[in-house]
Design an enzyme around this catalytic site. Structure first.
Site, short mmCIF file in Angstrom:
data_model
loop_
_atom_site.label_atom_id
_atom_site.label_comp_id
_atom_site.label_asym_id
_atom_site.label_seq_id
_atom_site.Cartn_x
_atom_site.Cartn_y
_atom_site.Cartn_z
N ASN A 9 0.84 -1.24 -0.13
CA ASN A 9 0.08 0.04 -0.05
C ASN A 9 0.85 0.89 0.16
O ASN A 9 1.39 1.75 0.85
CB ASN A 9 -0.99 0.08 1.18
CG ASN A 9 -1.74 1.34 1.02
OD1 ASN A 9 -1.82 2.18 0.59
ND2 ASN A 9 -2.20 1.27 2.47
N HIS A 94 -9.63 1.88 4.05
CA HIS A 94 -8.53 1.97 4.97
C HIS A 94 -8.82 2.98 5.92
O HIS A 94 -9.45 3.81 5.91
CB HIS A 94 -7.47 2.44 4.04
CG HIS A 94 -5.95 2.35 4.67
ND1 HIS A 94 -5.57 3.19 5.67
CD2 HIS A 94 -5.08 1.38 4.48
CE1 HIS A 94 -4.47 2.91 6.09
NE2 HIS A 94 -4.18 1.89 5.39
P1 PGA Z 1 2.47 0.18 7.48
O1 PGA Z 1 1.03 0.28 6.82
O2 PGA Z 1 2.88 -1.27 7.03
O3 PGA Z 1 3.39 1.27 7.33
O4 PGA Z 1 2.04 0.00 8.94
C1 PGA Z 1 -0.02 -0.65 6.71
C2 PGA Z 1 -1.20 0.22 5.91
O5 PGA Z 1 -1.52 1.19 6.22
O6 PGA Z 1 -1.75 -0.51 5.00
#
Ligand code: PGA
Length: 250
Positions: A9, A94
């Protein structure tokens, strides 16, 4: 056997030209892995994703979609546009959109329905805040969010749906749920989905874990029986880390 997914992501990082170079590097270095590689990128990056990644065993998608099909909605991007760019997946719900853009479960459900109508697989995100976790209400909270976000989705349309459990307190914080805590929630989600759809669906649905997944904690998470890969922010931006995550998802 559920095929694992390592979905990056990218949030609002990398310009389209930076992304294009990164895609080329990935195609050159990508190991043959059992897991599926997918990258959720910014809208302007999608044409480059389809240009460079097509036919190279790496899939792509967007991080959001409009609930409207077409019309005077300045700034919105429709599902038809995403389908035209051959998106396989797209993230909906999200926690950053739920909190910064006040997206409700009902809106998330509309978006998920739109994607399914156009055969794009929603990666539907759910997960509790620290406050909810500390109060011990994380299971009830997450399942309620899932229920609301699946409104109107039938067993037939749900077909390839992917769920991402992302505890909000673990996103971008460096704090990861322990493999055991994550597994416990994934099992709750799968059991609930068996009731909402049926057992066959629940056995096949991929449930990804997200929240500070890094190469050094990925194997323990991905080895859990109900964790089918990850939705990864920070670590998916670095090519070597992303490749390490693909290798960790056996
Ligand atoms: P992170 O983000 O791996 O940087 O914690 C995950 C996400 O928001 O999908």
């Amino acid at each position: 056997m559920r095929k694992k997914i390592v979905a990056g992501n990218w949030k609002m990082f990398k310009t389209p030209s930076e992304a294009k170079m990164w895609f080329r590097d990935l195609v050159g270095k990508k190991p043959d892995t059992q897991a599926e590689a997918a990258l959720m990128v910014s809208y302007p990056t999608l044409p480059y994703a389809s240009e460079v990644l097509e036919g190279n065993d790496v899939y792509w998608g967007a991080q959001d979609v409009s609930a409207h099909l077409e019309g005077a909605y300045t700034g919105e991007v429709s599902v038809k546009m995403l389908a035209d760019l051959a998106c396989k997946y797209t993230v909906v719900g999200h926690s950053e959109r739920r909190s910064y853009h006040a997206e409700s479960d009902a809106l998330v459900a509309q978006k998920a329905n739109r994607l399914l109508e156009y055969s794009i697989i929603p990666i539907l995100c759910v997960g509790e805040s620290l406050e909810v976790r500390e109060a011990g209400n994380h299971v009830a909270y997450t399942l309620k969010q899932l229920k609301g976000s699946l409104e109107g989705i039938t067993p037939q349309s749900a077909d390839h749906l992917v769920v991402a459990y992302e505890p909000v307190w673990a996103i971008g914080t460096g704090k990861t749920a322990t493999p055991e805590d994550a597994q416990a929630m994934h099992k709750e989600i799968r059991t609930w989905l068996a009731g909402r759809f049926d057992l066959g669906f629940a056995n096949e649905v991929r449930i990804l874990y997200g929240g500070s997944v890094k190469p050094d904690n990925a194997t323990a998470l991905f080895d859990q029986p109900d964790i089918d890969g990850g939705l990864v922010g920070g670590a998916s931006l670095k090519l070597d880390d992303y490749i390490a995550l693909l290798n960790a998802a056996k």
